[in-house]
Design a protein around this motif. Sequence first.
Motif, mmCIF file in Angstrom:
data_model
loop_
_atom_site.group_PDB
_atom_site.id
_atom_site.type_symbol
_atom_site.label_atom_id
_atom_site.label_comp_id
_atom_site.label_asym_id
_atom_site.label_seq_id
_atom_site.Cartn_x
_atom_site.Cartn_y
_atom_site.Cartn_z
ATOM 1 N N GLU A 206 2.940 18.038 -2.187
ATOM 2 C CA GLU A 206 3.291 18.247 -3.587
ATOM 3 C C GLU A 206 2.274 19.074 -4.357
ATOM 4 O OE1 GLU A 206 4.178 14.577 -5.523
ATOM 5 O OE2 GLU A 206 5.445 13.836 -3.893
ATOM 6 N N CYS A 207 1.086 19.308 -3.790
ATOM 7 C CA CYS A 207 0.082 20.113 -4.484
ATOM 8 C C CYS A 207 -0.409 21.223 -3.556
ATOM 9 C CB CYS A 207 -1.089 19.261 -4.970
ATOM 10 S SG CYS A 207 -2.196 18.660 -3.671
ATOM 11 N N LEU A 208 -0.975 22.270 -4.152
ATOM 12 C CA LEU A 208 -1.399 23.441 -3.403
ATOM 13 C C LEU A 208 -2.501 23.118 -2.394
ATOM 14 C CD1 LEU A 208 -1.185 26.501 -3.023
ATOM 15 C CD2 LEU A 208 -2.876 26.772 -4.851
ATOM 16 N N THR A 209 -3.454 22.252 -2.783
ATOM 17 C CA THR A 209 -4.570 21.962 -1.887
ATOM 18 C C THR A 209 -4.117 21.185 -0.647
ATOM 19 O OG1 THR A 209 -5.074 20.042 -3.285
ATOM 20 C CG2 THR A 209 -6.366 22.046 -3.646
ATOM 21 N N TYR B 168 -2.685 7.544 -1.061
ATOM 22 C CA TYR B 168 -2.801 8.551 -0.025
ATOM 23 C C TYR B 168 -2.719 9.940 -0.657
ATOM 24 C CZ TYR B 168 -1.404 4.538 2.865
ATOM 25 O OH TYR B 168 -1.327 3.306 3.455
ATOM 26 N N GLN B 169 -3.212 10.940 0.044
ATOM 27 C CA GLN B 169 -3.047 12.318 -0.403
ATOM 28 C C GLN B 169 -1.575 12.689 -0.251
ATOM 29 O OE1 GLN B 169 -6.511 14.956 0.616
ATOM 30 N NE2 GLN B 169 -6.957 13.328 2.094
ATOM 31 N N CYS B 170 -1.048 13.447 -1.221
ATOM 32 C CA CYS B 170 0.398 13.672 -1.274
ATOM 33 C C CYS B 170 0.904 14.417 -0.038
ATOM 34 C CB CYS B 170 0.780 14.403 -2.552
ATOM 35 S SG CYS B 170 0.243 16.145 -2.641
ATOM 36 N N GLY B 171 0.161 15.427 0.407
ATOM 37 C CA GLY B 171 0.532 16.147 1.617
ATOM 38 C C GLY B 171 1.448 17.323 1.420
ATOM 39 N N PHE C 227 3.711 11.193 2.092
ATOM 40 C CA PHE C 227 5.088 11.475 2.494
ATOM 41 C C PHE C 227 5.425 10.967 3.900
ATOM 42 C CE2 PHE C 227 2.906 15.070 4.359
ATOM 43 C CZ PHE C 227 3.598 15.291 5.548
ATOM 44 N N ASN C 228 4.397 10.735 4.738
ATOM 45 C CA ASN C 228 4.698 10.285 6.099
ATOM 46 C C ASN C 228 4.331 8.823 6.345
ATOM 47 O OD1 ASN C 228 1.916 10.338 6.301
ATOM 48 N ND2 ASN C 228 1.817 12.069 7.720
ATOM 49 N N GLN C 229 4.232 8.047 5.269
ATOM 50 C CA GLN C 229 4.010 6.606 5.414
ATOM 51 C C GLN C 229 5.353 5.938 5.701
ATOM 52 O OE1 GLN C 229 0.906 5.291 5.530
ATOM 53 N NE2 GLN C 229 0.355 7.451 5.374
ATOM 54 N N PRO C 230 5.552 5.382 6.900
ATOM 55 C CA PRO C 230 6.875 4.876 7.307
ATOM 56 C C PRO C 230 7.418 3.762 6.428
ATOM 57 C CG PRO C 230 5.165 4.133 8.831
ATOM 58 C CD PRO C 230 4.534 5.158 7.930
ATOM 59 N N ASN C 231 6.535 2.945 5.865
ATOM 60 C CA ASN C 231 7.003 1.792 5.091
ATOM 61 C C ASN C 231 6.959 2.017 3.583
ATOM 62 O OD1 ASN C 231 7.369 0.298 7.478
ATOM 63 N ND2 ASN C 231 5.200 -0.274 7.495
ATOM 64 N N ARG C 232 6.672 3.249 3.179
ATOM 65 C CA ARG C 232 6.472 3.503 1.748
ATOM 66 C C ARG C 232 7.743 3.223 0.941
ATOM 67 N NH1 ARG C 232 6.055 8.790 -1.545
ATOM 68 N NH2 ARG C 232 4.777 8.199 -3.309
ATOM 69 N N ARG C 233 8.894 3.696 1.406
ATOM 70 C CA ARG C 233 10.147 3.491 0.661
ATOM 71 C C ARG C 233 10.541 2.021 0.645
ATOM 72 N NH1 ARG C 233 14.061 8.599 2.411
ATOM 73 N NH2 ARG C 233 12.711 10.247 1.577
ATOM 74 N N ILE C 234 10.292 1.347 1.766
ATOM 75 C CA ILE C 234 10.632 -0.077 1.822
ATOM 76 C C ILE C 234 9.786 -0.868 0.829
ATOM 77 C CG2 ILE C 234 10.608 -2.118 3.308
ATOM 78 C CD1 ILE C 234 11.200 -0.287 5.665
ATOM 79 N N ILE C 235 8.490 -0.523 0.765
ATOM 80 C CA ILE C 235 7.579 -1.212 -0.153
ATOM 81 C C ILE C 235 8.005 -0.982 -1.598
ATOM 82 C CG2 ILE C 235 5.214 -1.243 -1.037
ATOM 83 C CD1 ILE C 235 4.290 -0.653 1.826
ATOM 84 N N LEU C 236 8.365 0.253 -1.926
ATOM 85 C CA LEU C 236 8.812 0.559 -3.291
ATOM 86 C C LEU C 236 10.087 -0.203 -3.630
ATOM 87 C CD1 LEU C 236 8.151 4.409 -3.442
ATOM 88 C CD2 LEU C 236 6.888 2.611 -4.614
#
Length: 332
Positions: A277-280, A272-275, A301-310
């Motif tokens: 962390e970068c200027l663009t 996904y696009q970081c949202g 950053f707004n993926q609800p399951n991202r931390r769980i998956i990691l």
Amino acid sequence: MTSFIIPKISRSEYMKRLRKRPFENMKTIQAVESLLINKRGYIFKMPPPGTPIILLVSGGLDSTSLWGLLLEKYGLHVYPLFLYRDNHRSKKEHTAAKFFSIYFHKRYPTLSEKVYTFSTRLSPPEIMRALKNPLRYYHPQRLLDQINTKNGSLANNMPNCHPQRVLPYLHVFYCLVYSQYLLEHFNIRAKTIFTAILVGDGLFVPGQTFTSLQTALLSICSVTAEYDWQYCSLPLERELGYWMEKKDLIIIGHALGIPLEKTWSCYKAGRYQCGNECLTCHSRRLEFRRAHIKDKTQYAFNQPNRRIILLLQRLLDKALHLVYATLKGGRA
């Protein structure tokens, strides 16, 4: 035809704003335009509907909205060109460009051609590896010269020396090669080239100014000895009165029903696009808010399951390591 309003300003207001921009050169602009008038009698004319034109596309918000605008409002026959740079970000951009190539071809089958891709070596990888960190490649005396004596920090104009800053000026010459290919293989004459430089781009990048656009056009005419070429960024086209920011193109793209969430802006190359962390990505989110249009982009950053998956991935890695260690011990 979809209804929307393109913001315009008067010629006098345009020139007033242009004079205030730090990297514009009014004498150069005047000299180039005087030559164009002398050679062909005009500075810029929008081609009539159905005319073949080349559009530089990046897979991003700006060029994608412009793509739709040239098709819907002006009815031009668009030949999109994507310049593929050998990096991870370019893969994501290329994926987005191919998606919209299919999208616009289905929507405008007689006007929008499938994207053509050129592989480029700009900037040269031999030097780009050394240029990633400015503090590593700048000569010590160069750093001293750029020190702001008032606050001891690096001067703001230091990044303007980075080679990436001049690439937009060089990209147009790939379009000449593409135009020659279209002429020799299909007898298609595409003598107008569009790009999606915005009014804000030239405030920081000299290669993305109105002056740069005009001098690039002069170079094209000079090297070909043909003065019917046109090189234009529609969001910055004075003869049409256009003075567009990113939010304006977002509004236009939204009005055209383009799935803007499929465009790619991020400097990174994750799923996904970081949202944030970068200027663009920061600019992308800000301009959606300024346009008062919901941003449907999926950001990391707004993926609800991202931390769980990691977390699950880490636990799985540890479990596999433990199993491997146990089996290895058993064999011993």
